[in-house]
Design an enzyme around this catalytic site. Structure first.
Site, PDB file in Angstrom:
ATOM      1  N   ASP A 175     -25.727  -8.707   4.648  1.00 43.22           N
ATOM      2  CA  ASP A 175     -26.214  -9.514   3.533  1.00 43.22           C
ATOM      3  C   ASP A 175     -25.949 -10.989   3.847  1.00 43.22           C
ATOM      4  O   ASP A 175     -24.843 -11.365   4.261  1.00 43.22           O
ATOM      5  CB  ASP A 175     -25.511  -9.122   2.235  1.00 43.22           C
ATOM      6  CG  ASP A 175     -26.175  -9.743   1.025  1.00 43.22           C
ATOM      7  OD1 ASP A 175     -27.184  -9.184   0.557  1.00 43.22           O
ATOM      8  OD2 ASP A 175     -25.690 -10.791   0.545  1.00 43.22           O
ATOM      9  N   ASN A 204     -33.401 -20.802  -0.822  1.00 42.72           N
ATOM     10  CA  ASN A 204     -34.651 -20.704  -1.575  1.00 42.72           C
ATOM     11  C   ASN A 204     -34.749 -21.783  -2.650  1.00 42.72           C
ATOM     12  O   ASN A 204     -35.807 -22.388  -2.854  1.00 42.72           O
ATOM     13  CB  ASN A 204     -34.779 -19.318  -2.215  1.00 42.72           C
ATOM     14  CG  ASN A 204     -35.148 -18.245  -1.201  1.00 42.72           C
ATOM     15  OD1 ASN A 204     -35.870 -18.508  -0.245  1.00 42.72           O
ATOM     16  ND2 ASN A 204     -34.650 -17.044  -1.411  1.00 42.72           N
ATOM     17  N   HIS A 260     -39.354 -21.033  -1.226  1.00 45.86           N
ATOM     18  CA  HIS A 260     -39.407 -19.667  -0.689  1.00 45.86           C
ATOM     19  C   HIS A 260     -40.114 -19.592   0.655  1.00 45.86           C
ATOM     20  O   HIS A 260     -39.864 -18.656   1.430  1.00 45.86           O
ATOM     21  CB  HIS A 260     -40.081 -18.746  -1.708  1.00 45.86           C
ATOM     22  CG  HIS A 260     -39.211 -18.416  -2.884  1.00 45.86           C
ATOM     23  ND1 HIS A 260     -38.270 -17.419  -2.836  1.00 45.86           N
ATOM     24  CD2 HIS A 260     -39.120 -18.970  -4.113  1.00 45.86           C
ATOM     25  CE1 HIS A 260     -37.639 -17.349  -4.001  1.00 45.86           C
ATOM     26  NE2 HIS A 260     -38.133 -18.288  -4.793  1.00 45.86           N
ATOM     27  N   ASP A 269     -38.569 -17.610   3.552  1.00 49.45           N
ATOM     28  CA  ASP A 269     -39.233 -16.528   4.295  1.00 49.45           C
ATOM     29  C   ASP A 269     -39.127 -16.748   5.799  1.00 49.45           C
ATOM     30  O   ASP A 269     -38.942 -15.802   6.574  1.00 49.45           O
ATOM     31  CB  ASP A 269     -40.696 -16.437   3.883  1.00 49.45           C
ATOM     32  CG  ASP A 269     -40.871 -15.894   2.466  1.00 49.45           C
ATOM     33  OD1 ASP A 269     -39.887 -15.381   1.902  1.00 49.45           O
ATOM     34  OD2 ASP A 269     -41.998 -15.989   1.930  1.00 49.45           O
ATOM     35  N   GLU A 287     -32.313 -10.533   0.640  1.00 46.57           N
ATOM     36  CA  GLU A 287     -31.648 -10.967   1.863  1.00 46.57           C
ATOM     37  C   GLU A 287     -30.721  -9.897   2.431  1.00 46.57           C
ATOM     38  O   GLU A 287     -29.793 -10.189   3.182  1.00 46.57           O
ATOM     39  CB  GLU A 287     -30.850 -12.259   1.613  1.00 46.57           C
ATOM     40  CG  GLU A 287     -29.738 -12.123   0.600  1.00 46.57           C
ATOM     41  CD  GLU A 287     -30.171 -12.484  -0.816  1.00 46.57           C
ATOM     42  OE1 GLU A 287     -29.313 -12.887  -1.615  1.00 46.57           O
ATOM     43  OE2 GLU A 287     -31.373 -12.370  -1.130  1.00 46.57           O
TER      44      GLU A 287
END
Length: 402
Positions: free
Chosen positions: A263, A271, A276, A280, A304
């Site tokens: 994680d 973000n 975003h 990404d 994530e």
């Protein structure tokens, strides 16, 4: 059997075959069937006119002979449509016009000459169709070879009629001699009409079966492709949980005995601060850093969070190497991103023997608890545990990035 009965037999066969073509067209509307149906109807009409036209008006024989040329022209067109070859209307109308021209100049051409010319034209048409089917034949298809033979035999029969017209050049006083080779020619025509129709239906059904098989195979490939897409994360291209969990028992059986939950630390800040789209890009860089191979499967669980499923020795070292590669890969792929994107990992290793019935959800839950401990302990670290067959768990180990 008299010639008029043979004419009628040929006409009936042509009409029956036209109904067979119509039934095939009703099932699958391929563009060649209308041409084949029209050809049979025109040829049948020509044969019926040979029977019904009054003999004393011999010039009327030009009508059925012209219809024969049109019928064979339509068959030529149907053959080309069937094989998706270039086609047009000139080969349909040009022979018919040539027949009309031969009958239109009775002073220039006597009955014997007209008789020979008409059979030359019809023989050339049958030969052209036979040659086309020969060029386009399927090597393993009996029906395609049968069509070649049917039209070749008909062409030879017209050739025989040409020889008859030349041999009795001056003796012919009518355009429609009922004797000579006509009965034999009509018997050959019966064989031709029956065989060509049957082989046309047969090869069409062979082709339909092949098309249906190809369509089925294509549908299966599409279903497989969709299935593979359903097992892939659209953003990163990694596997997803759907690709791992149902096959976990199989994967265990081939040696995958370690599961790591990865994680990213404080990824929401990326973000929120940069949008975003940049987030990404970072996730794709993380997927590349996880470096899946034949002994390490990588999947994105969502957001994530990722998992690694490993087999072989030193699972802990290999996971730690990938964890540390994340920060380097994100920094290299996304220049200008301030701060370092780090990751916390919980790793569970199973014993090589035993615990075979442990479900994916149980193993994932165990690794997730270790991930929680890594987060609580300050993040940017790996906590690993080897499960034991005994009640007392093996000691945990923790690694923090330098």
């Amino acid at each position: 059997m008299d010639v008029f009965t043979l004419f009628g037999a040929n006409a009936i066969i042509l009409l029956v075959m036209a109904l067979g073509f119509l039934a095939a067209y009703a099932r699958r509307r391929e563009n060649w069937w209308p041409a084949w149906i029209a050809a049979n109807l025109v040829l049948a009409l020509a044969l019926l006119l040979f029977i019904t036209l009054p003999g004393e008006r011999s010039w009327l024989i030009a009508i059925p002979n012209t219809l024969l040329a049109i019928g064979f022209g339509l068959r030529w067109r149907a053959a080309h449509l069937f094989t998706a070859s270039p086609t047009g209307w000139m080969p349909v109308w040009l022979p018919a016009c040539a027949v009309i021209g031969a009958f239109a100049l009775p002073q220039a051409f006597g009955a014997g000459t007209v008789f020979a010319l008409v059979n030359v034209i019809l023989g050339a048409q049958a030969s052209a169709i036979a040659w086309h089917f020969w060029r386009e034949r399927a090597p393993a298809s009996f029906s395609s070879h049968g069509l070649v033979a049917a039209y070749a035999v008909m062409a030879l029969s017209f050739g025989m009629r040409v020889i008859e017209g030349i041999a009795f050049f001056d003796g012919l006083t009518t355009y429609f001699p009922l004797g000579g080779t006509l009965p034999f020619h009509l018997v050959i025509a019966v064989v031709h009409t029956s065989a060509s129709g049957a082989f046309a239906l047969s090869i069409a059904y062979e082709r339909t079966a092949l098309q249906m098989r190809d369509e089925r195979d294509s549908a299966q490939r599409q279903a497989q492709d969709l299935g593979r897409l359903a097992e892939r994360d659209a953003l990163t291209g990694l596997l997803n949980r759907r690709a791992i969990e149902p096959r976990f028992a199989e994967l265990r059986a081939v040696g995958f005995s370690a599961l790591a939950v990865v994680d990213l630390d404080h990824f929401k800040r990326v973000n929120d601060a940069f949008g975003h789209l940049r987030g990404d890009e970072a996730l794709r860089a993380v997927a590349a850093a996880l470096a899946p191979d034949e002994d390490c499967l990588a999947a994105r669980m969502g957001g994530e969070e990722f998992i690694l499923l490993l087999r072989g020795d030193d699972a802990r070292g290999r996971v730690e190497a990938r964890r540390q590669a994340i920060a380097r890969r994100v920094a290299a792929d996304i220049p200008g991103l301030p701060g370092v994107v780090t990751a916390s990992v919980g790793l569970v290793e199973l014993p090589r023997e035993g615990l075979a019935n442990l479900a994916f959800a149980e193993l994932y839950a165990a690794a997730d608890r270790l991930l929680y401990d890594a987060k609580s302990g300050g993040r940017n670290r790996l906590i690993a545990e080897r499960l034991s067959l005994f009640a007392a768990p093996a000691p945990r180990t923790s690694t923090e990035a330098a």
